[in-house]
Write a protein that holds these residues in place. Structure first.
Motif, PDB file in Angstrom:
ATOM      1  N   MET A   1       0.840  -1.193   0.000  1.00  0.00           N
ATOM      2  CA  MET A   1       0.000   0.000   0.000  1.00  0.00           C
ATOM      3  C   MET A   1       0.881   1.253   0.000  1.00  0.00           C
ATOM      4  N   THR A   2       0.415   2.287  -0.686  1.00  0.00           N
ATOM      5  CA  THR A   2       1.113   3.565  -0.626  1.00  0.00           C
ATOM      6  C   THR A   2       0.809   4.230   0.716  1.00  0.00           C
ATOM      7  N   GLU A   3       1.597   5.246   1.056  1.00  0.00           N
ATOM      8  CA  GLU A   3       1.342   5.987   2.301  1.00  0.00           C
ATOM      9  C   GLU A   3      -0.028   6.666   2.243  1.00  0.00           C
ATOM     10  N   HIS A   4      -0.419   7.123   1.060  1.00  0.00           N
ATOM     11  CA  HIS A   4      -1.728   7.741   0.879  1.00  0.00           C
ATOM     12  C   HIS A   4      -2.838   6.729   1.152  1.00  0.00           C
ATOM     13  N   GLU A   5      -2.700   5.533   0.633  1.00  0.00           N
ATOM     14  CA  GLU A   5      -3.692   4.476   0.873  1.00  0.00           C
ATOM     15  C   GLU A   5      -3.756   4.101   2.353  1.00  0.00           C
ATOM     16  N   LYS A   6      -2.590   4.003   2.991  1.00  0.00           N
ATOM     17  CA  LYS A   6      -2.555   3.709   4.433  1.00  0.00           C
ATOM     18  C   LYS A   6      -3.280   4.806   5.215  1.00  0.00           C
ATOM     19  N   MET A   7      -3.015   6.056   4.822  1.00  0.00           N
ATOM     20  CA  MET A   7      -3.615   7.199   5.497  1.00  0.00           C
ATOM     21  C   MET A   7      -5.135   7.094   5.467  1.00  0.00           C
ATOM     22  N   LEU A   8      -5.688   6.831   4.289  1.00  0.00           N
ATOM     23  CA  LEU A   8      -7.147   6.757   4.152  1.00  0.00           C
ATOM     24  C   LEU A   8      -7.738   5.525   4.817  1.00  0.00           C
ATOM     25  N   ALA A   9      -6.922   4.483   4.984  1.00  0.00           N
ATOM     26  CA  ALA A   9      -7.383   3.254   5.639  1.00  0.00           C
ATOM     27  C   ALA A   9      -7.296   3.359   7.161  1.00  0.00           C
ATOM     28  N   GLY A  10      -6.786   4.482   7.672  1.00  0.00           N
ATOM     29  CA  GLY A  10      -6.667   4.654   9.108  1.00  0.00           C
ATOM     30  C   GLY A  10      -5.480   3.925   9.712  1.00  0.00           C
ATOM     31  N   GLN A  11      -4.579   3.457   8.878  1.00  0.00           N
ATOM     32  CA  GLN A  11      -3.376   2.763   9.343  1.00  0.00           C
ATOM     33  C   GLN A  11      -2.265   3.782   9.589  1.00  0.00           C
ATOM     34  N   PRO A  12      -1.276   3.414  10.406  1.00  0.00           N
ATOM     35  CA  PRO A  12      -0.129   4.317  10.553  1.00  0.00           C
ATOM     36  C   PRO A  12       0.510   4.575   9.185  1.00  0.00           C
ATOM     37  N   TYR A  13       0.860   5.829   8.941  1.00  0.00           N
ATOM     38  CA  TYR A  13       1.474   6.213   7.663  1.00  0.00           C
ATOM     39  C   TYR A  13       2.543   7.262   7.928  1.00  0.00           C
ATOM     40  N   ASN A  14       3.400   7.456   6.946  1.00  0.00           N
ATOM     41  CA  ASN A  14       4.487   8.419   7.068  1.00  0.00           C
ATOM     42  C   ASN A  14       4.073   9.728   6.395  1.00  0.00           C
ATOM     43  N   SER A  15       3.835  10.749   7.201  1.00  0.00           N
ATOM     44  CA  SER A  15       3.398  12.049   6.673  1.00  0.00           C
ATOM     45  C   SER A  15       4.497  12.757   5.888  1.00  0.00           C
ATOM     46  N   LEU A  16       5.725  12.276   5.996  1.00  0.00           N
ATOM     47  CA  LEU A  16       6.844  12.889   5.279  1.00  0.00           C
ATOM     48  C   LEU A  16       7.005  12.320   3.868  1.00  0.00           C
ATOM     49  N   ASP A  17       6.136  11.394   3.484  1.00  0.00           N
ATOM     50  CA  ASP A  17       6.152  10.782   2.153  1.00  0.00           C
ATOM     51  C   ASP A  17       6.076  11.864   1.074  1.00  0.00           C
ATOM     52  N   SER A  18       6.848  11.684   0.002  1.00  0.00           N
ATOM     53  CA  SER A  18       6.936  12.722  -1.039  1.00  0.00           C
ATOM     54  C   SER A  18       5.598  12.964  -1.738  1.00  0.00           C
ATOM     55  N   GLU A  19       4.826  11.920  -2.006  1.00  0.00           N
ATOM     56  CA  GLU A  19       3.510  12.109  -2.637  1.00  0.00           C
ATOM     57  C   GLU A  19       2.602  12.942  -1.738  1.00  0.00           C
ATOM     58  N   LEU A  20       2.569  12.632  -0.463  1.00  0.00           N
ATOM     59  CA  LEU A  20       1.709  13.373   0.464  1.00  0.00           C
ATOM     60  C   LEU A  20       2.165  14.821   0.599  1.00  0.00           C
ATOM     61  N   ARG A  21       3.472  15.040   0.630  1.00  0.00           N
ATOM     62  CA  ARG A  21       3.977  16.419   0.709  1.00  0.00           C
ATOM     63  C   ARG A  21       3.600  17.206  -0.538  1.00  0.00           C
TER      64      ARG A  21
END
Length: 170
Positions: free
Chosen positions: A1-21
């Motif tokens: 899963m991408t960090e974006h997908e993890k974020m929307l799934a309510g799972q721990p994710y890395n907010s420093l991910d380049s796509e999210l930034r």
């Protein structure tokens, strides 16, 4: 899963991910364009980010994380300086009014300092049903659902669900 997908799934994710930034930067630029020259025509800079929107009035000072996860119904009004941190879905029904300085948060952070330092976050959706009025300065925290026609008092911090047709003053 991408960090974006993890974020929307309510799972721990890395907010420093380049796509999210990059997505946050796009939202910041859209908000800056609107806030610098607020007009009905310039509102499109914000609303084109949104998942969906009806008749909407947003006063200047508006900020969001991504915009992509925000849905608003008909007759939505956000007064000055509202902040919607949409790391997860924010669904707002019809005839909803936000007073000045209302903040809606879907993002939260680990209580462990080392995990926070690494950029780890998690998120929970927020649902605001039809006819809700949220008073100025109120804060809506992750995972909260506000029932139809509820009134949230000014400067209230809402940490749990609010039933329909009630007044909530924290």
């Amino acid at each position: 899963m991408t960090e974006h997908e993890k974020m929307l799934a309510g799972q721990p994710y890395n907010s420093l991910d380049s796509e999210l930034r990059q997505l946050r930067e796009q939202a910041r630029l859209a908000c800056a364009k609107y806030n610098a020259h607020p007009s009905k025509g310039n509102l499109k800079h914000i609303t084109r980010l949104f998942r969906s929107f009806g008749r909407t009035a947003i006063e200047p000072g508006f900020q969001c994380d991504y915009g992509l996860h925000i849905s608003v119904g008909e007759n939505f009004y956000a007064n000055f300086n509202c902040v919607l941190l949409d790391s997860n879905v924010i669904t707002i029904g019809d005839d909803v009014m936000l007073g000045p300085g209302v903040h809606i948060y879907t993002v939260d952070h680990p209580r462990d300092a080392a995990r926070r330092k690494s950029g780890e976050c998690f998120s929970k959706a927020v649902f605001i049903n039809d006819g809700v009025w949220i008073g100025g300065g109120a804060k809506i925290l992750p995972g909260v659902t506000i029932g139809k026609n509820a009134i949230i008092g000014a400067n209230t911090v809402v940490t749990k669900d609010v039933p329909a047709d009630t007044r909530f003053i924290g």
